[in-house]
Design an enzyme around this catalytic site. Sequence first.
Site, PDB file in Angstrom:
ATOM      1  N   SER A  32     -10.254  -7.152 -10.028  1.00  0.00           N
ATOM      2  CA  SER A  32      -9.250  -6.241  -9.464  1.00  0.00           C
ATOM      3  C   SER A  32      -9.743  -4.798  -9.498  1.00  0.00           C
ATOM      4  CB  SER A  32      -7.924  -6.366 -10.236  1.00  0.00           C
ATOM      5  OG  SER A  32      -8.136  -6.193 -11.624  1.00  0.00           O
ATOM      6  N   ASN A 119      -2.461  -8.209 -21.084  1.00  0.00           N
ATOM      7  CA  ASN A 119      -1.197  -8.568 -20.426  1.00  0.00           C
ATOM      8  C   ASN A 119      -0.108  -7.513 -20.650  1.00  0.00           C
ATOM      9  OD1 ASN A 119      -2.604 -10.802 -19.728  1.00  0.00           O
ATOM     10  ND2 ASN A 119      -1.488 -12.233 -21.043  1.00  0.00           N
ATOM     11  N   THR A 164      26.654   5.397  21.043  1.00  0.00           N
ATOM     12  CA  THR A 164      26.778   4.035  20.523  1.00  0.00           C
ATOM     13  C   THR A 164      26.117   3.172  21.593  1.00  0.00           C
ATOM     14  OG1 THR A 164      28.902   3.623  21.591  1.00  0.00           O
ATOM     15  CG2 THR A 164      28.985   4.498  19.350  1.00  0.00           C
ATOM     16  N   SER A 286      -3.735  11.679  25.436  1.00  0.00           N
ATOM     17  CA  SER A 286      -4.221  10.415  25.982  1.00  0.00           C
ATOM     18  C   SER A 286      -5.648  10.611  26.459  1.00  0.00           C
ATOM     19  CB  SER A 286      -3.326   9.987  27.146  1.00  0.00           C
ATOM     20  OG  SER A 286      -4.036   9.119  28.005  1.00  0.00           O
ATOM     21  N   ASN A 294       1.817  12.839  23.427  1.00  0.00           N
ATOM     22  CA  ASN A 294       2.454  11.619  22.926  1.00  0.00           C
ATOM     23  C   ASN A 294       2.970  11.777  21.492  1.00  0.00           C
ATOM     24  OD1 ASN A 294       1.998  10.150  25.271  1.00  0.00           O
ATOM     25  ND2 ASN A 294      -0.043   9.507  24.607  1.00  0.00           N
ATOM     26  N   GLU A 299       5.610   7.436  16.210  1.00  0.00           N
ATOM     27  CA  GLU A 299       5.469   6.005  16.488  1.00  0.00           C
ATOM     28  C   GLU A 299       4.840   5.277  15.308  1.00  0.00           C
ATOM     29  OE1 GLU A 299       3.933   5.122  20.634  1.00  0.00           O
ATOM     30  OE2 GLU A 299       3.903   7.291  20.619  1.00  0.00           O
ATOM     31  N   TYR A 326       2.515 -14.675 -18.585  1.00  0.00           N
ATOM     32  CA  TYR A 326       1.568 -14.091 -17.645  1.00  0.00           C
ATOM     33  C   TYR A 326       0.747 -15.169 -16.936  1.00  0.00           C
ATOM     34  CZ  TYR A 326      -2.262 -11.400 -15.641  1.00  0.00           C
ATOM     35  OH  TYR A 326      -3.158 -10.860 -14.755  1.00  0.00           O
ATOM     36  N   GLN A 331      -1.680 -10.361 -10.753  1.00  0.00           N
ATOM     37  CA  GLN A 331      -2.627  -9.331 -10.317  1.00  0.00           C
ATOM     38  C   GLN A 331      -2.397  -8.940  -8.851  1.00  0.00           C
ATOM     39  OE1 GLN A 331      -6.772  -9.355 -11.782  1.00  0.00           O
ATOM     40  NE2 GLN A 331      -7.364  -9.746  -9.665  1.00  0.00           N
ATOM     41  N   LYS A 334      -0.596  -5.402  -7.130  1.00  0.00           N
ATOM     42  CA  LYS A 334      -1.070  -4.019  -7.039  1.00  0.00           C
ATOM     43  C   LYS A 334      -1.317  -3.473  -5.638  1.00  0.00           C
ATOM     44  CE  LYS A 334      -3.015  -4.500 -11.555  1.00  0.00           C
ATOM     45  NZ  LYS A 334      -2.495  -5.908 -11.579  1.00  0.00           N
TER      46      LYS A 334
HETATM   47  N1  ARG Z   1      -6.427  -7.532 -13.808  1.00  0.00           N
HETATM   48  C1  ARG Z   1      -5.368  -8.176 -14.485  1.00  0.00           C
HETATM   49  C2  ARG Z   1      -4.065  -7.955 -13.722  1.00  0.00           C
HETATM   50  O1  ARG Z   1      -4.038  -7.102 -12.950  1.00  0.00           O
HETATM   51  C3  ARG Z   1      -5.204  -7.602 -15.855  1.00  0.00           C
HETATM   52  C4  ARG Z   1      -4.610  -8.557 -16.837  1.00  0.00           C
HETATM   53  C5  ARG Z   1      -5.568  -9.645 -17.093  1.00  0.00           C
HETATM   54  N2  ARG Z   1      -5.096 -10.571 -18.030  1.00  0.00           N
HETATM   55  C6  ARG Z   1      -5.613 -11.786 -18.134  1.00  0.00           C
HETATM   56  N3  ARG Z   1      -5.110 -12.552 -19.038  1.00  0.00           N
HETATM   57  N4  ARG Z   1      -6.569 -12.191 -17.354  1.00  0.00           N
HETATM   58  O2  ARG Z   1      -3.101  -8.665 -13.905  1.00  0.00           O
END
Ligand code: ARG
Length: 472
Positions: A32, A119, A164, A286, A294, A299, A326, A331, A334
Amino acid sequence: MGPAVSGTRKAKLWGGRFRQDTAKSVLAFTSSLPFDRRLYREDIAGSIAHARMLAKQGIISSTEGEAIVNGLVALREEMDRGQFAFDPHLEDIHTAIELALAERIGEVAGKLHTGRSRNDQVALDLRLYVKGAIDQLTGLIQGLERALVGLAEAHVQTIMPGYTHTQRAQPVLLAHHLLAYFEMLERDRERLGDCRRRADVLPLGSGALAGTTFNIDRDFVARELGFGQVSRNSLDAVSDRDFIVEFLAAASLVMAHLSRLAEEVVLWSTPEFGFLTLDQAYATGSSIMPQKLNPDPAELVRGKAGRVFGHLVGMLATLKALPLSYSRDLQEDKEGLFDTVDTVQASLEVLAGLFSTVKVNAPAMRRAAQEGYATATDAADYLARRGLPFRQAHEIVGQLVRYAEERGKALAELSLEEFRRFSALFREDIHQALTVEASVAARDVYGGTAPGQVQARLEEAKRILGMPADGP
Ligand code: ARG
């Protein structure tokens, strides 16, 4: 499956029980870091508070605590300056920061994660982030409100057709129309504030899911980080993303409101309406038609509402039927969240600029209000005030409109004699009653479009926004 990756340098927080390296495809799939690096300030703030607490509780020594805190502060400065090189092979921002800290301060960095899990750490980062995003967006909403209220103030006398079904209905003040958006945006601010209260709960101390064996002080961490509450159930705390759903829902309504406003900009700036002329800074051209100005920014606000709604539904779908506690599915919370913050922020900024620079064509608005029999209701009200049941009055004025239409005339252009052919209740004052000024002035009910009512709400809006009482 691609070849396994081995590194000379430590690249994981959990290598111990593994004899085989992670497949390259899995590393890329699970990382991530490309997006959660955006949380580095929240992550470091959380770690600093945690380290201070560990030292205060004697879980680590105060020298260790200081080394960790100083290392984190230095790392944050490096990241603020954009001088930190993120290693794309790392799993997430928590890993990147912990490993970078170890490189700088040595083994003692390994004590930071005592009594903590990623977590509860990631839940903390997200709550800090959402609170900050709400504060930022709330300020930007006020910026747009100021632009709308400023324009309303310049147009308390400007009369336009209210619609209306996108058909001319009754005359209203332009200020009244603009202040309708102020009301929507005030509800948005309230909703975001409400969401903030539920985001304002410290999850740290929940550990991976069950709590921690260390004698931590959660209230201390909450105070350090400015949280109003501490979570009451560790399983819930690491699994809960309700505050993100609520934020995305509140943001979706902001975008719904902005898209309605944007749509009116698009319509009103057509030559067919001719109500608004966009400043050239807020219009685009344009590539083929040289004459074009425009309304692309408006838009795009209209168009971007869709992706924010999509992020809301996506988050709900991710949470649906997830067992406690968890799971890595979380993940997925985000990217939609970050994109929503960026989209709402940019949309608010663009519309605030657009409304601070737009030119209003008041005569065109007035002309449109005078056409299309927009004061027909006033003629019916006139008869009803003189004792005729409103249903009959409505019927008579309907016939009057048809009569006038067949002759290509406005209602006010008919003679008193013609009016009286339809009802003997019409007197000399009927012409005056059918002007657009009389029409708006007559709607002198709380919340109505009469100038006094609109002026009063305008003053209130300015007070709410902290704008000077005399002038925008
Ligand atoms: N990158 C993970 C998330 O965004 C962080 C938590 C990871 N925890 C785990 N047990 N792998 O959720």
